[in-house]
Motif scaffolding. Structure first.
Motif, mmCIF file in Angstrom:
data_model
loop_
_atom_site.group_PDB
_atom_site.id
_atom_site.type_symbol
_atom_site.label_atom_id
_atom_site.label_comp_id
_atom_site.label_asym_id
_atom_site.label_seq_id
_atom_site.Cartn_x
_atom_site.Cartn_y
_atom_site.Cartn_z
ATOM 1 N N SER A 146 -31.179 43.804 73.032
ATOM 2 C CA SER A 146 -31.169 43.772 74.438
ATOM 3 C C SER A 146 -32.480 44.098 74.857
ATOM 4 O O SER A 146 -32.529 44.924 75.914
ATOM 5 N N ARG A 147 -33.603 43.520 74.210
ATOM 6 C CA ARG A 147 -35.031 43.702 74.749
ATOM 7 C C ARG A 147 -35.946 42.607 74.297
ATOM 8 O O ARG A 147 -35.482 41.961 73.591
ATOM 9 N N PRO A 148 -37.071 42.320 74.846
ATOM 10 C CA PRO A 148 -37.895 41.424 74.250
ATOM 11 C C PRO A 148 -38.215 41.507 72.839
ATOM 12 O O PRO A 148 -38.681 42.856 72.381
ATOM 13 N N ASP A 233 -26.034 35.572 81.868
ATOM 14 C CA ASP A 233 -26.754 35.161 80.608
ATOM 15 C C ASP A 233 -28.048 35.394 81.031
ATOM 16 O O ASP A 233 -28.668 34.599 82.098
ATOM 17 N N VAL A 234 -29.333 36.006 80.350
ATOM 18 C CA VAL A 234 -30.499 35.924 80.640
ATOM 19 C C VAL A 234 -31.403 35.211 79.697
ATOM 20 O O VAL A 234 -31.229 35.484 78.714
ATOM 21 N N GLN A 266 -41.071 36.108 81.555
ATOM 22 C CA GLN A 266 -40.275 36.186 82.759
ATOM 23 C C GLN A 266 -38.704 35.943 82.419
ATOM 24 O O GLN A 266 -38.379 34.888 81.765
ATOM 25 N N ALA A 267 -38.023 36.952 82.836
ATOM 26 C CA ALA A 267 -36.299 36.982 82.796
ATOM 27 C C ALA A 267 -35.906 36.333 83.865
ATOM 28 O O ALA A 267 -36.251 36.352 84.955
ATOM 29 N N VAL A 268 -34.876 35.372 83.612
ATOM 30 C CA VAL A 268 -34.232 34.740 84.713
ATOM 31 C C VAL A 268 -32.628 34.581 84.279
ATOM 32 O O VAL A 268 -32.423 34.266 83.066
ATOM 33 N N THR A 296 -23.816 31.010 74.563
ATOM 34 C CA THR A 296 -24.329 31.449 73.633
ATOM 35 C C THR A 296 -24.908 32.995 73.814
ATOM 36 O O THR A 296 -24.060 33.852 73.974
ATOM 37 N N ILE A 297 -26.203 33.455 73.268
ATOM 38 C CA ILE A 297 -26.378 34.567 73.242
ATOM 39 C C ILE A 297 -26.433 35.313 74.969
ATOM 40 O O ILE A 297 -27.100 34.720 75.632
ATOM 41 N N PRO A 298 -25.946 36.709 74.803
ATOM 42 C CA PRO A 298 -26.052 37.013 76.495
ATOM 43 C C PRO A 298 -27.764 37.191 76.927
ATOM 44 O O PRO A 298 -28.047 36.998 78.297
#
Length: 336
Positions: A146-148, A233-234, A266-268, A296-298
């Motif tokens: 849950s992080r880059p 989802d991000v 950049q997260a969206v 798929t993945i959150p």
């Protein structure tokens, strides 16, 4: 012809003629990334062999004096040997891609064919004594953190369950590349791009990814406007011209068989993405989230510091600018 802004000449703001007169084969040349790589390489003065299978290249491109178009089935050893013969540089972009629905319902679709194509292509490039190979891997290799994620985490734990097949397949292909690098001295640049989009994307609802699906719905003024999943989802998205630029930087500057993430940083959220697309397409409509539909993945974000340090790579096109350009192209391509 589309331009990616004189990609080679903009590398690190320094002139370069690395690709001038190089013989470069691009597999998957009629796919989204392959097409943009072919275009960039021709602009850079390369002699390009474009390998296609079922889909053709745009007619205006096919008459370019420095372009050779070859039809091949890269699951076949003889075809791989034929397309690699005499090439200096190899860009491996051929792949079978699937959308979220197919990835969840039938995960094997993107596994076997891609594994066979990659294995045969790497072997053929090595036997043809190519100087360098670009391997386009994927962020599906990473566990569900849950992080880059950083590049060295690519082989820790298992990939997210939605990516167990394709993620492990990509891991094995990267491992094969290391085998050819260590045992035969093959110089391989490995990139792991985030999901990308742009002109000439696949807009077929059965097989496309989230951005082309939302763009097509918005341009067609669909109402109700359904968005698969919860919208929470991000993701990190890149325009395909930035991905192509990052690939060419990697092939020129870092063919060390050491994977590099390509992302915008950049997260969206999917909800924000859908709101932006409907606004840019001038389709004011309430979003209806379908939580029961496949997703798929959150969260999937990547650490981009290594790409900047090793390649001098930063995304140059904002998400909104890239979406606006893609919407305009799709509208003109479909409806004149």
């Amino acid at each position: 012809m589309d331009s990616i802004g004189g990609v080679v000449g903009q590398l690190m703001n320094q002139p370069t003629n690395f690709y001038q007169n190089q013989r470069v084969v691009v597999t998957g040349a009629s796919g989204l990334l392959g097409y943009h790589l072919v275009t960039a390489l021709l602009e850079a003065g390369a002699l390009v062999r474009a390998v296609i299978h079922r889909r053709s290249l745009p007619s205006y491109l096919s008459s370019h004096a420095n372009l050779e178009i070859v039809s091949a089935d890269l699951t076949q050893e003889a075809d791989c040997d034929r397309v690699m013969a005499g090439m200096d540089l190899v860009c491996l972009c051929a792949s079978v891609t699937v959308g979220a629905a197919q990835a969840v319902k039938n995960p094997m679709l993107a596994v076997t064919s891609n594994l066979v194509m990659a294995a045969r292509s790497l072997q053929a490039a090595c036997l043809a004594k190519a100087k360098r190979v670009l391997l386009v891997s994927s962020t599906t290799v990473y566990p569900a953190y849950s992080r880059p994620v950083q590049e060295e985490e690519g082989f820790l734990e298992q990939p997210h369950p939605a990516y167990q097949g394709v993620g492990n397949m990509k891991r094995y292909v990267e491992t094969l590349a290391k085998f050819y690098h260590d045992q035969y001295g093959l110089n391989v640049a490995i990139v792991r791009p985030v999901p990308f989009f742009g002109r000439y994307d696949n807009f077929d609802f059965e097989t496309c990814h989230v951005i082309p699906a939302l763009i097509r719905k918005a341009v067609e003024k669909q109402n109700p406007f359904e968005v698969w999943g919860t919208g929470k989802d991000v993701r990190d998205f890149l325009h395909v011209t930035d991905v192509a630029r990052g690939c060419l930087l990697a092939l020129e500057r870092y063919a060390e068989c050491d994977a590099v993430n390509l992302g915008s940083g950049q997260a969206v959220s999917i909800a924000q993405l859908a709101e932006t697309i409907t606004r840019l397409a001038n389709h004011p409509v309430a979003l209806q989230f379908a939580a029961d539909k496949p997703s798929t993945i959150p969260l999937r974000l990547v650490d981009t510091r290594k790409a900047e340090a090793k390649l001098g790579f930063r995304a140059t096109l904002s998400l909104e600018a890239g979406l606006a350009d893609t919407i305009q192209w799709f509208r003109e391509d479909q409806y004149g």
